[in-house]
Design an enzyme around this catalytic site. Structure first.
Site, short mmCIF file in Angstrom:
data_model
loop_
_atom_site.label_atom_id
_atom_site.label_comp_id
_atom_site.label_asym_id
_atom_site.label_seq_id
_atom_site.Cartn_x
_atom_site.Cartn_y
_atom_site.Cartn_z
N ASP A 151 -2.01 -3.16 -2.66
CA ASP A 151 -3.50 -2.71 -2.35
C ASP A 151 -3.94 -3.34 -1.12
O ASP A 151 -3.17 -4.01 -0.43
CB ASP A 151 -4.30 -3.88 -3.57
N ASP A 181 -7.83 -3.38 0.55
CA ASP A 181 -8.76 -4.31 0.90
C ASP A 181 -8.53 -5.94 0.27
O ASP A 181 -8.17 -5.74 -1.05
CB ASP A 181 -9.94 -3.74 0.02
N ASP A 219 -4.97 -8.78 -4.36
CA ASP A 219 -5.87 -9.66 -4.24
C ASP A 219 -6.65 -9.88 -5.57
O ASP A 219 -7.32 -11.02 -5.50
CB ASP A 219 -6.79 -9.69 -3.10
#
Lengths: 168, 340
Positions: free
Chosen positions: B53, B55, B282
């Site tokens: 991922d 961001d 995250d």
């Protein structure tokens, strides 16, 4: 660029009702306020949608769901099927006896459930959202919540009672 | 000798954990700091592909997280294949590649996947008739990715309810006949121009028979950047829900945690093996669940949405929360470098 300073520190409650003007920014502000658990979060009702001229229109419930999803928090919902509406009426008219009260509605998951939640008698009319066919399906459902949506009585429309009652 | 023994032990523990049936699956999360050098070395050798991922892992806002570029370089030097994933649908993949390049990650377009790209792939897979149109509740990236595969949509952008009183709960001056008959798909993505009228249109199109109803993703929210910023940014999920509730129908969801993104990548690169692929994210609800749904190894970083305390709560908790527990937790991706 926005910072938290756009949030007004005097806000201590957020109320979501029907709003045809709903937009991304309103969702953001509402969600940001209620993210603070000390702020009251109230939804007037949770009807998901309603029908006008064959079109299905977004109801308050769908807007409440949007804010609730963004905030990660569920609101207190005031409208049917919450008992609150009955309790407010009964407070003003203490002589009301639930078992001698008839709740009439077209939407089973709000009107009929309100009746069930408050111990009222219930009548579903087929002139609006829900139908006799749907009710028959709920009668035999494995889901207890669905079975609760079965009204005591069904009439195609409220006026159909008149002919039977006039004769009495 | 010691190295290969350690490697065997690591792999055996891993495979035993994953061969237990779902009903008794117990996930143990390792904190990276507690792993020995030998375990770290073995772990690095246990995957050939990295899906990450962006961001909250590689950058926050417009700033690269310290150590992330070095870590990606290290993965490449060790021969790992890199893929950059995002649930975002607002921009075309090339904008993602431009940002990766600008922040020092050097990506190829084929390594980038977002949900706008997935929307086009999904419609092609469903044999969408290109003479028909899509009603898009979304932004330019989604329209552009559809255009890339020859699929056309109705115009997007602001479409607010008129304030002259003609629209009310008693009725709206719009009839079913005004719906465009060529629309046979509805795609809901992130749309900053969300309005009651657009929700109404999307729902009425989606309620029609033989109409595909697709959500790019259902991320609920994202924290807005800035020190002590308490603003919550509504995610795509907040837009999909009103449409689904009004239409009385649930959409197909393309983005993480659905495995669709993995399946599309694996279709193009068939030698990708899930158990030899590391998913880095995250956000446990999207990234880690995605990794688990696809049988990948998972690494949760602490520089974004999910914090270590939350992961620890899930670890000892309910069975249905086990899908959020990563194999390994690390404060930030760059922390691997010091151990290698």
């Amino acid at each position: 660029r926005m910072t938290s300073e756009v949030l007004n520190p005097n806000v201590s409650a957020v109320i979501i009702g029907f709003d045809g003007g709903i937009n991304y920014w309103k969702l953001m502000f509402a969600a940001s306020y209620v993210h603070d658990q000390s702020i009251h979060f109230i939804g007037t009702n949770c009807d998901e949608c309603f029908i006008r001229s064959g079109l299905v229109l977004p109801g308050t419930g769908s807007m409440v769901a949007a804010v609730s999803t963004a905030a990660g928090r569920k609101p207190i919902v005031l409208g049917k099927p919450s008992k609150f509406m009955f309790e407010i009426v009964q407070k003003r008219h203490p002589g009301i006896q639930p078992e001698r009260t008839l709740m009439i509605g077209d939407r089973a998951n709000t009107d009929i459930l309100l009746g069930k939640n408050c111990g009222l008698q219930t009548l579903l009319v087929g002139s609006g959202v829900h139908s006799l066919a749907e009710t028959r399906a709920w009668e035999v459902s494995e889901d207890g919540e669905e079975r609760r949506m079965v009204a005591d009585f069904y009439a195609d429309k409220l006026g159909d009672l008149l002919d039977r009652v006039k004769a009495l | 000798m010691l190295y290969s023994e350690q490697c065997t032990v690591y792999c055996t523990v891993y495979s035993v954990r994953h061969s237990i049936g779902q009903s008794t699956l117990i996930i143990e999360m390792r904190e990276f700091g507690s792993m020995t050098d030998a375990e770290v070395a073995a772990w690095l050798e246990s995957f050939d592909t990295v899906m990450t991922d962006c961001d909250g892992v590689l950058w926050v806002g417009g700033v690269a997280i310290p150590g992330s570029t070095e870590m990606v370089d290290l993965f490449r030097k060790r021969g790992k294949r890199m893929f950059y994933l995002t649930n975002n649908s607002a921009k075309h993949r090339r904008v993602l590649k431009e940002k990766l390049d600008k922040l020092g990650f050097n990506a190829r377009l084929e390594e980038c996947t977002n949900t706008a790209f997935l929307a086009g792939q999904y419609l092609l897979q469903e044999n969408f008739n290109k003479d028909n149109l899509v009603y898009v509740l979304g932004q330019q990236g989604l329209v552009d990715e559809l255009e890339d595969v020859g699929i056309k949509s109705l115009p997007i952008g602001p479409d607010p309810v008129p304030t002259d009183g003609s629209w009310s709960v008693d009725g709206v001056p719009f009839s079913l006949d005004e719906l465009d008959k060529r629309v046979t798909a509805v795609i809901c993505g992130f749309d900053v121009h969300l309005s009651w009228k657009k929700i109404m249109l999307a729902a009425n199109y989606a309620a029609r028979p033989n109409t595909l109803f697709v959500a790019t993703n259902t991320d609920e929210r994202f924290p807005l950047k800035g020190d002590g910023c308490k603003l919550q940014g509504p995610g795509t999920g907040t837009m999909v829900k009103p449409v689904a509730m009004t239409a009385g129908r649930q959409p197909v969801e393309l983005g993480k945690p659905s495995r669709y993104m993995f399946d599309i990548i694996q279709k193009k690169y068939p030698d990708i093996q899930p158990h030899r692929t590391l998913m880095i994210g995250d956000n446990a609800a999207t990234d880690i669940a995605f990794g688990k749904n696809c049988g990948m190894q998972t690494l949760l970083v602490g520089t974004g949405v999910t914090k270590l305390e939350e992961a620890k709560q899930w670890e000892g908790g309910k069975q249905e929360d086990q899908i959020y527990v990563p194999d390994i937790y690390i404060d930030k991706l760059g922390d691997v470098i010091n151990r290698v």
